[in-house]
Design a protein around this motif. Structure first.
Motif, PDB file in Angstrom:
ATOM      1  N   UNK A  77      57.858  31.203  41.710  1.00 24.10           N
ATOM      2  CA  UNK A  77      57.785  32.664  41.593  1.00 24.10           C
ATOM      3  C   UNK A  77      56.524  33.090  40.857  1.00 24.10           C
ATOM      4  N   UNK A  78      56.115  34.313  41.115  1.00 27.69           N
ATOM      5  CA  UNK A  78      54.910  34.874  40.486  1.00 27.69           C
ATOM      6  C   UNK A  78      53.666  34.051  40.816  1.00 27.69           C
ATOM      7  N   UNK A  79      53.728  33.303  41.915  1.00 26.06           N
ATOM      8  CA  UNK A  79      52.554  32.544  42.320  1.00 26.06           C
ATOM      9  C   UNK A  79      52.325  31.280  41.532  1.00 26.06           C
ATOM     10  N   UNK A  80      53.386  30.753  40.896  1.00 23.14           N
ATOM     11  CA  UNK A  80      53.237  29.487  40.185  1.00 23.14           C
ATOM     12  C   UNK A  80      53.333  28.323  41.161  1.00 23.14           C
ATOM     13  N   UNK A  81      52.322  28.214  42.004  1.00 23.86           N
ATOM     14  CA  UNK A  81      52.434  27.206  43.057  1.00 23.86           C
ATOM     15  C   UNK A  81      52.423  25.797  42.503  1.00 23.86           C
ATOM     16  N   UNK A  82      51.724  25.576  41.399  1.00 17.95           N
ATOM     17  CA  UNK A  82      51.660  24.225  40.833  1.00 17.95           C
ATOM     18  C   UNK A  82      53.054  23.745  40.462  1.00 17.95           C
ATOM     19  N   UNK A  83      53.810  24.648  39.853  1.00 17.30           N
ATOM     20  CA  UNK A  83      55.147  24.280  39.395  1.00 17.30           C
ATOM     21  C   UNK A  83      56.043  23.937  40.587  1.00 17.30           C
ATOM     22  N   UNK A  84      55.982  24.801  41.608  1.00 17.16           N
ATOM     23  CA  UNK A  84      56.798  24.556  42.799  1.00 17.16           C
ATOM     24  C   UNK A  84      56.395  23.264  43.482  1.00 17.16           C
ATOM     25  N   UNK A 115      37.134  39.595  39.919  1.00 19.40           N
ATOM     26  CA  UNK A 115      38.054  38.676  39.266  1.00 19.40           C
ATOM     27  C   UNK A 115      39.300  39.383  38.758  1.00 19.40           C
ATOM     28  N   UNK A 116      39.298  40.762  38.819  1.00 18.99           N
ATOM     29  CA  UNK A 116      40.445  41.487  38.291  1.00 18.99           C
ATOM     30  C   UNK A 116      41.703  41.191  39.092  1.00 18.99           C
ATOM     31  N   UNK A 117      41.541  41.164  40.398  1.00 19.69           N
ATOM     32  CA  UNK A 117      42.668  40.797  41.245  1.00 19.69           C
ATOM     33  C   UNK A 117      42.723  39.272  41.264  1.00 19.69           C
ATOM     34  N   UNK A 118      43.900  38.750  41.457  1.00 15.04           N
ATOM     35  CA  UNK A 118      44.019  37.290  41.359  1.00 15.04           C
ATOM     36  C   UNK A 118      43.783  36.599  42.692  1.00 15.04           C
ATOM     37  N   UNK A 119      42.921  37.190  43.511  1.00 12.03           N
ATOM     38  CA  UNK A 119      42.741  36.603  44.830  1.00 12.03           C
ATOM     39  C   UNK A 119      42.009  35.276  44.803  1.00 12.03           C
ATOM     40  N   UNK A 120      41.085  35.117  43.848  1.00  8.83           N
ATOM     41  CA  UNK A 120      40.330  33.864  43.880  1.00  8.83           C
ATOM     42  C   UNK A 120      41.247  32.692  43.606  1.00  8.83           C
ATOM     43  N   UNK A 121      42.142  32.897  42.651  1.00 11.74           N
ATOM     44  CA  UNK A 121      43.071  31.797  42.378  1.00 11.74           C
ATOM     45  C   UNK A 121      44.010  31.570  43.552  1.00 11.74           C
ATOM     46  N   UNK A 122      44.469  32.694  44.153  1.00 10.56           N
ATOM     47  CA  UNK A 122      45.376  32.558  45.292  1.00 10.56           C
ATOM     48  C   UNK A 122      44.709  31.777  46.410  1.00 10.56           C
ATOM     49  N   UNK A 123      43.451  32.144  46.692  1.00  8.75           N
ATOM     50  CA  UNK A 123      42.750  31.457  47.780  1.00  8.75           C
ATOM     51  C   UNK A 123      42.547  29.985  47.472  1.00  8.75           C
ATOM     52  N   UNK A 124      42.162  29.689  46.230  1.00  7.12           N
ATOM     53  CA  UNK A 124      41.942  28.282  45.883  1.00  7.12           C
ATOM     54  C   UNK A 124      43.249  27.500  46.003  1.00  7.12           C
ATOM     55  N   UNK A 125      44.310  28.096  45.495  1.00  7.61           N
ATOM     56  CA  UNK A 125      45.601  27.420  45.568  1.00  7.61           C
ATOM     57  C   UNK A 125      45.999  27.152  47.014  1.00  7.61           C
TER      58      UNK A 125
END
Lengths: 737, 412
Positions: free
Chosen positions: A175-182, A464-474
């Motif tokens: 949840x909340x985009x914690x892809x590492x945890x999942x 960098x305000x939006x979390x898209x860079x992390x989303x894309x990298x993930x």
């Protein structure tokens, strides 16, 4: 009385009163015999009366409750694999029923999921990304709320969740985009715990599984090595028996080991070297194992981190999913006792492949919360932000982007849970192709969804305000974490074609030798004449969905027919060579994926509409939109594969271009480093091999022309700045007025 | 047979169906007097049954009023069953009595209770065993009673579940009108349950501020609505210590800030809004409708053959103020004036409304600078209108608002 009952059954009144009144628009449920069989017939009444007579003094309510519970417990049923049968033109319409989770099971599951979800909601994915690790307190919190208990049986202090429950837990963990945890929970559950549970001995299970369940120990699977990649069989890590045959010695280096710094036990796949004492055993089984060791097959071992010779090498962090802490593992003649072997000698390859491939679809659940979160944010932004005196949501382009993101995510969600449900409700589930389809689909759509949403934000989307860079990298990392998306695609297509090829072996053999079997060849050619005719329906899918969706189900059946035609045609055309036709394989895999997704989506929304779920209209819209998208794509692939000569032209160009770049070892265009054209004149141009393009300064526009006729010409250079790319190989001619 | 679908409805039947109907119903039911054509005075049997129902109601009435809850209801059923569990004599009357009291015990929305009630029927005896029994309505009075239980559920929006199906199956069997009613309910009700595009929770929250929030949010179609709950205890001048739930959107805030100071604002009310069984009163802050003087005469519509088909739109990347993107009126700008805020207060008194305005004035300073009129009347008594004169006098008395002209109530 019996006769009277039998006659009554034929009367129209009976049909009016029958149970169909309830179940009319639901897909047929063959697994609830209770509904259909109870009635004015002998059996059920006797039970009803019997209950009353035998246990008259007990609470009737309790008895009925117990009976209801028994009746609601749906027995698992036999189901054939779905996608594999699509290759044989067989459609299983019962998949449209979209099996339901019972309400009490659902409540029980939610009781388990909620504490995890509440815990995970506090975790900040950006922090994990920045630190490059999941911090210890987060892990402990998740562990305490039961994040890793999932699939381990109750006998080993686990929760014994079914597949749906496991999927829901993984979704809650990410949840909340914690892809590492999942992703971590997925690798622990599906790769390690499941492997131990399925192949480990009783002692191993009793020792290790409770440790995973309580979170005392972390496991990780070590398969891939730096140089081998997808070709697991070429691994270098070796294992040999010690001198005295009392243990194994493992030597080698594993790379991309997930969560290596925190892992306590590694499951290492290694190749036998056949050393050790060579004895002739009288016991054939021992002899077999020795032979296996000799021939260099692979086995799986449990390697404790504390064992001498185990070193966790340097971290090799991916660009995304940085919480996974990927690093390498160096094994330097690690001594391992004999009973640390998992399964049998020589099973290693199978174990590794099965671990990675059987439950791949859970990766979809890892991705879902991130995409949903991004859509939530975008929907809010779109209603708040005003442009041109209007809210952004009034503009059709914005709506289009938002909707596309939504229907793709809806499809992914439906597929993921459908696969889990199918695995849960089938006696011997064989849904590895479906799993791979979900995996491939997820990797396909995720970047697309994110791109769509980014475009909504305009320039602020790339800050960098939006979390898209992390989303894309993930997301990009996600596509390569378990062997890559292309492997999943090939898995679908190759397994499917193998299944179909084996089933139709005699037909293919006949057709590949037309002179020996002219009759078959003639029939085939006559059939192929009619290929463009309207597809003939066989299963009438539209009977299995709500009437509102009939049109879509009808078209879906057409799509299945198109897929069947493609599969059959390719199999007859290339038969054994098909394994090398990777573009066709990829295309068929995409078709199969989209068809499976459409089934999932239509089944789900039909169920939601029939039952009257909340927001069912929205589900109907999303399903319809997704189906239009899928249908368009399927049809275009069908056309591409179906029109033979066209695809060959395209294919040869693709091969030529690729080979050219490979031989040039570069992009392949001649640029500034080539000799100037003015010196070489057209002679130099002609001498160059292969297609390439030269920029030529054109003095007066409209004067230079490219002449294919082969006449010689003049090409001059002057100060004008018009640059036109010219494909060399054609003659360059300059005419003077 | 058709009459059984909805037994409470009174329909005029054609003669041929009436004869059939007479066959299909038990003579006792026929005589109850529900039928328009064949009304006759209630028979002795009916009167005795009615009296029995009244007598059975005592099981519930003997429970003290403050103890009436789900447990007490179950207990009452239990004490009936304990008296004669084998024959359960008079269970139909008891069920009717129970249905009369569900609301009094507050269990009318509880599925478990209806299961308990249905469970009072003895099992197995009323099941039809052959086609004649099916066709001629086996045990009509009991089936009607079972139907009435389902109808009571229907009235309160309770959806039967699979367990209920098995209870009915054991009592009346598959081929009975009760089962048919149950199946139809099970088919349609879930569909209706989420059909409302503006959903209200099935069980309303107990907190009155939460109720007010739900009501306000349902009334306002703006997606950017914000509901704030004020407590008047913070305000020193307030007499009523109560709460105020106030809804205001960013667009409304903007409209208030642009309001010209010489024109007054109005607090209108009270209006009514229903939230399931709840009845709430709300108030509106609004201004006068804009005068439509500058609009000029309405232009005649162009005849269709002179329709302008030229694509003469302003390109937004070439024209500074493209006419296509002229500002649109917001949702809150209605023909009869702009609606600027709505509220529900705990007491619905004028004092609480004054507190509301002073709360709003914290974030919208314009409100303090503009004259505000109260146009308030009570809903229950339409004739009594609190006149502005009266209001002004009251205000003067309270000292909170000082005013010179009696029709202007100014808030500083």
């Amino acid at each position: 009385m019996q006769a009277a009952v039998r006659r009554t059954r034929l009367r129209p009144l009976q049909s009016l009163l029958s149970s169909r009144t309830i179940l009319h628009h639901h897909p047929p449920q063959n697994n609830t015999p209770a509904f259909a069989d109870c009635g004015a017939r002998g059996v059920a009444i006797e039970t009803a009366v019997g209950v009353r007579i035998s246990q008259q003094k007990n609470d009737e309510f309790a008895i009925i409750k117990e009976k209801t519970r028994q009746l609601l417990e749906r027995p698992k049923k036999h189901r054939d694999p779905f996608i594999k049968n699509l290759f044989l033109k067989k459609i299983d319409p019962t998949i449209l029923e979209y099996p339901e989770v019972r309400q009490d099971e659902m409540d029980e599951l939610m009781n388990q999921v909620e504490p995890i979800a509440n815990r995970v909601k506090e975790v900040d994915p950006e922090k994990i990304d920045k630190n490059g690790a999941i911090t210890e307190d987060v892990l402990t919190g998740v562990r305490n709320s039961g994040g890793f208990v999932h699939r381990i049986p109750r006998t080993h202090r686990g929760n014994d969740l079914n597949m749906v429950g496991y999927t829901a837990v993984v979704e809650a963990l990410s949840l909340e985009g914690n892809m590492s945890l999942g992703a971590l929970a997925y690798t622990m559950g599906s790769w390690s715990a499941r492997t131990l549970e399925k192949h480990g001995t009783e002692e191993q299970k009793a020792f290790y599984l409770p440790m995973i369940a309580t979170g005392e120990a972390a496991f990780s699977l070590c398969v891939s090595e730096e140089k081998t990649g997808s070709n697991v069989a070429a691994m270098q890590t070796s294992v040999r028996l010690g001198e005295d045959n009392r243990g194994y010695l493992i030597k080698g280096k594993k790379s991309w080991v997930i969560n290596a710094p925190n892992t306590d036990y590694f499951i290492v796949i290694a190749k036998h070297q056949g050393l050790g004492e060579d004895v002739k055993y009288s016991d054939p089984e021992r002899q077999f194992h020795q032979d296996k060791r000799k021939t260099g097959s692979m086995s799986a071992f449990i390697v404790p981190k504390k064992a001498p010779g185990v070193t966790v090498g340097q971290l090799k962090p991916f660009i995304g999913l940085r919480g996974l802490q990927v690093s390498e593992l160096i094994l330097d003649d690690v001594p391992i006792p004999l009973d640390y072997l998992i399964g049998k000698t020589g099973d290693g390859f199978g174990i590794a492949m099965e671990a990675v491939s059987m439950e791949r679809h859970v990766m979809g659940a890892v991705l879902l919360p991130l995409l949903k979160k991004l859509i939530d944010q975008a929907a809010k932004y779109v209603s708040d932000r005003h442009v041109f005196n209007r809210p952004l949501s009034d503009f059709h382009m914005i709506r289009d982007k938002l909707t596309e993101a939504a229907y793709l995510v809806y499809a992914l969600e439906s597929m993921t849970y459908l696969t889990s449900l199918l695995i849960d409700t089938t006696i011997k589930p064989e849904f590895d192709l479906e799993s791979a389809a979900v995996r491939a689909f997820a990797a396909d759509i995720a970047p697309r969804v994110v791109r769509n949403l980014m475009e909504i934000y305009g320039a602020s989307g790339v800050t960098h305000d939006r979390s898209f860079d992390q989303a894309l990298r993930d997301i990009l990392t996600f596509s390569d974490i378990d062997g890559g998306t292309d492997v999943a695609r090939l898995y679908i297509a190759l397994s499917g074609y193998q299944y179909a090829g084996l089933a139709q072996l005699s037909d293919i053999q006949k057709l590949s030798n037309p002179f020996a079997h002219p009759q078959a060849a003639l029939r085939r050619s006559l059939q192929s004449l009619g290929i463009k005719r309207a597809a003939k329906r066989t299963v009438y899918l539209d009977d299995y969905v709500h009437p509102t969706l009939q049109n879509f189900a009808y078209m879906l059946e057409t799509c299945c027919t198109e897929f069947g035609q493609c599969a059959e045609g390719l199999l007859y055309e290339y038969n054994k060579d098909l394994v090398n036709r990777q573009v066709e394989l990829k295309q068929t895999a995409e078709m199969a994926t989209l068809i499976y997704a459409s089934f999932a989506v239509l089944g789900r929304c039909s169920r939601a509409y029939c039952v009257g779920m909340k927001h069912n209209k929205q589900e109907m819209n999303l399903a319809a939109l997704f189906f239009y998208y899928a249908k368009r794509r399927i049809h275009s692939i069908w056309e591409e594969i179906g029109s033979g000569p066209d695809v060959k032209g395209r294919e040869s160009m693709m091969h030529e271009a690729a080979v050219h770049m490979v031989t040039e070892r570069s992009y392949g265009w001649v640029n500034s480093d080539s000799e100037p054209i003015s010196e070489s004149r057209f002679g130099a141009v002609e001498s160059r091999a292969g297609p390439c393009v030269e920029y030529i300064r054109d003095p007066t526009p409209g004067v230079t022309r490219i002449d294919d006729s082969g006449d010689s010409g003049v090409c001059s250079e002057s100060e004008s700045t018009n640059l036109i790319p010219i494909r060399l190989g054609a003659r360059i001619v300059k005419t003077f007025p | 047979m058709f009459s059984m679908v909805a037994p409470q409805r009174r329909v005029l039947y054609p003669a041929w169906r009436l004869t059939r109907r007479a066959f299909h119903r038990a003579p006792t039911v026929f005589a109850v007097g529900k039928d328009v054509f064949s009304w006759r005075p209630p028979s002795d049997l009916t009167l005795r049954q009615d009296a029995e129902v009244v007598r059975k109601t005592a099981y519930f009435d003997e429970v003290k009023k403050d103890l009436r809850d789900k447990n007490a209801f179950r207990h009452a059923i239990g004490s009936f069953l304990a008296r004669d569990n084998v024959r359960r004599a008079g269970h139909v009357e008891f069920i009717y009595a129970a249905l009369k009291r569900v609301q009094a015990f507050g269990v009318h929305k509880d599925l478990e209770t209806y299961k308990d009630i249905m469970n009072i029927f003895p099992k197995g005896r009323f099941v039809a065993h052959n086609m004649w029994q099916v066709e001629f309505m086996h045990y009509p009075r009991h089936q009607e009673c079972g139907l009435d239980v389902l109808c009571e559920m229907e009235k309160h929006g309770v959806v039967p579940d699979f367990e209920m199906y098995h209870i009915v199956l054991n009592i009346f069997g598959e081929r009975s009108i009760v089962m048919r009613k149950l199946k139809r309910m099970n088919y349609w009700f879930p569909k209706f349950r989420n059909a409302n595009p503006y959903p209200i929770p099935f069980f309303l929250p107990n907190d009155p501020t939460e109720k007010a929030r739900l009501a306000l949010e349902r009334m306002c179609p703006d997606v950017r609505k914000e509901v704030t709950v004020f407590q008047t205890e913070d305000i020193s001048e307030a007499l009523d210590k109560t709460w105020i739930a106030s809804l205001m959107c960013p667009d409304q805030r903007k409209l208030i800030s642009e309001h010209v100071s010489d024109k007054p604002l109005y607090v209108d009310g009270e209006y009514s809004v229903h939230l399931r069984e709840e009845f709430l009163k709300y108030f509106i802050l609004r201004d006068e409708p804009q005068e439509l003087l500058d609009a000029g005469p309405t232009p005649a519509p162009e005849p269709y053959y002179e329709l302008d088909c030229r694509p003469d739109w302003d390109l937004f990347f070439k024209v500074e103020n493209p006419k296509e993107y002229a500002p649109l009126p917001t949702l809150h700008e209605q023909e009869d004036g702009n609606i600027l805020a709505i509220c529900i207060t705990g007491t619905s008194s004028q004092d609480s409304l004054r507190s509301w305005l002073s709360c709003l004035a914290r974030t919208n300073p314009r409100i303090a600078q503009v004259p505000i009129h109260f146009r308030i009347r009570s809903i229950q008594m339409d004739t009594e209108i609190i006149t502005e004169e009266q209001a002004a006098r009251e205000n003067e008395a309270s000292g909170f608002i000082s005013t010179k002209k009696y029709d202007d109530v100014l808030i500083h």
